[in-house]
Design an enzyme around this catalytic site. Structure first.
Site, PDB file in Angstrom:
ATOM      1  N   ASP A 193       8.772  22.072 -17.623  1.00 33.39           N
ATOM      2  CA  ASP A 193       8.573  23.187 -16.727  1.00 33.39           C
ATOM      3  C   ASP A 193       8.357  23.292 -15.243  1.00 33.39           C
ATOM      4  OD1 ASP A 193      12.281  24.340 -16.001  1.00 33.39           O
ATOM      5  OD2 ASP A 193      10.066  25.927 -15.305  1.00 33.39           O
ATOM      6  N   ASN A 201       9.235  25.793  -3.098  1.00 35.32           N
ATOM      7  CA  ASN A 201      10.320  25.875  -2.648  1.00 35.32           C
ATOM      8  C   ASN A 201      10.377  26.206  -1.062  1.00 35.32           C
ATOM      9  OD1 ASN A 201      11.518  23.174  -2.933  1.00 35.32           O
ATOM     10  ND2 ASN A 201      12.916  23.726  -4.607  1.00 35.32           N
ATOM     11  N   HIS A 206      12.480  22.819   1.130  1.00 35.93           N
ATOM     12  CA  HIS A 206      12.805  21.878  -0.112  1.00 35.93           C
ATOM     13  C   HIS A 206      12.389  20.434  -0.193  1.00 35.93           C
ATOM     14  CE1 HIS A 206      15.924  24.824  -1.774  1.00 35.93           C
ATOM     15  NE2 HIS A 206      15.973  25.736  -0.810  1.00 35.93           N
ATOM     16  N   ASP A 210      10.889  18.427  -3.322  1.00 40.72           N
ATOM     17  CA  ASP A 210      11.116  17.640  -3.275  1.00 40.72           C
ATOM     18  C   ASP A 210      10.326  16.649  -4.045  1.00 40.72           C
ATOM     19  OD1 ASP A 210      13.516  17.778  -3.330  1.00 40.72           O
ATOM     20  OD2 ASP A 210      14.439  16.313  -1.821  1.00 40.72           O
ATOM     21  N   GLU A 236      13.832  21.894 -11.384  1.00 39.45           N
ATOM     22  CA  GLU A 236      12.246  21.523 -12.029  1.00 39.45           C
ATOM     23  C   GLU A 236      12.485  21.778 -13.511  1.00 39.45           C
ATOM     24  OE1 GLU A 236      12.123  26.253 -12.050  1.00 39.45           O
ATOM     25  OE2 GLU A 236      13.318  24.210 -10.785  1.00 39.45           O
TER      26      GLU A 236
END
Length: 321
Positions: A193, A201, A206, A210, A236
């Site tokens: 994680d 973010n 975002h 990504d 994530e």
């Protein structure tokens, strides 16, 4: 014209022929063979190839007279041993059960080195239930098979990171669990994680988030084995299934990935470069344990890694009795 050819091919496959009858029907065969895009050949009672067409030569990259000396037609061109045995079994059934139809899909390598997929079908030519010859058809389905396999591949991947999606991962999990159970080999799971991903973010957008996910996936894919299975389970979170890997070896893998990732930096547009870290929890599968049970153990270890300050790996410890 094509319907005409199909009609006569059906007649050839279902009628009974002696060697003389085959010779008399050469003119019909010539018309059919010349115009058909499907490779065709006829073997006589001694299994010699007595007629073939240009399409067969184009598909196999080999002249029929060379193929004639290679044993069971096509067998030496097959690139997969399981498929080769399937053809040989079907060929034996064809000879021992007159009237049966042989039809198999095979991967081959043509003489000029091209990898292809073909559908091979054959039927005996009979006289009084005695085999007098065999009629073969070879259809090149490489384009269709490659398109199907590419569709299957794409449908099994997470579109953002190129790792496995959950559905494909679970299919592989069931396969590996069965293999580990049969062979009594270890199987471990790591849950990974990314740390502070929501803040990334929120701060950089975002689009950059990504990019971080793609960057992380690429590094992990590069530094794991081909037999390891990496999937994105959402957001994530990634999971990594390690066949033939016990708890200590899985810990070494997780620590290696964590160390490698934190050595890389990634730069948002017009911003200072940042370092990406992750926390991970891992557990080893126990015989007859479900995936949910294994996942819960690794997730418990992941929670401990987050609570301990992040950017670290924790191993699930069995509660004391």
């Amino acid at each position: 014209m094509l319907l005409y050819h199909r009609h006569h091919l059906k007649t050839l496959r279902t009628a009974t022929y002696t060697q003389d009858a085959l010779e008399k029907n050469y003119s019909l065969l010539e018309t059919v063979f010349t115009h058909s895009p499907i490779g065709m050949m006829v073997q006589d009672q001694a299994r010699r190839i007595i007629r073939s067409n240009a399409a067969l030569e184009a598909i196999l990259g080999i002249r029929p007279e060379v193929l004639d000396g290679m044993g069971t037609p096509l067998s030496s061109l097959i690139t997969d041993e399981t498929a080769r045995q399937s053809l040989l079994r079907a060929y034996y059934d064809l000879l021992t059960h007159p009237g049966h139809l042989l039809k198999v899909k095979l991967p081959i390598r043509s003489i000029n080195g091209q990898e292809k997929w073909v559908v091979v079908s054959a039927q005996t030519l009979l006289e009084n239930n005695e085999v007098k010859g065999i009629f073969w058809q070879v259809e090149d389905i490489t384009r269709e098979e490659n398109a199907l396999r590419e569709l299957q591949r794409v449908s099994s991947l997470d579109p953002l990171t190129g790792t496995l999606n959950r559905r494909a991962f679970m299919q592989l999990w069931r396969r590996e669990r069965g293999r580990a159970l049969r062979n009594k080999t270890p199987l471990s799971l790591i849950i990974i994680d990314l740390d502070h991903f929501k803040q990334i973010n929120d701060r950089y957008g975002h689009h950059f988030g990504d990019e971080v996910l793609r960057h992380t996936a690429k590094i992990m894919q590069h530094h794991t084995r081909d037999t390891d299975m990496l999937a994105r389970f959402g957001g994530e979170e990634f999971v990594l299934l390690l066949p033939d890997t016990d708890l200590q070896a899985a810990l070494e893998v997780a620590e290696k990935l964590r160390t490698i990732l934190e050595q890389y930096t990634i730069k948002p547009d017009t911003q200072q470069s940042i370092t990406i870290t992750f926390s991970a929890g891992l557990a080893q599968w126990q015989p007859e344990e479900s995936f949910d049970g294994l996942y819960k153990k690794a997730d418990t270890a992941l929670y401990r890694a987050k609570q301990a300050g992040r950017n670290r790996v924790k191993v699930y410890a069995t509660p004391a009795a």
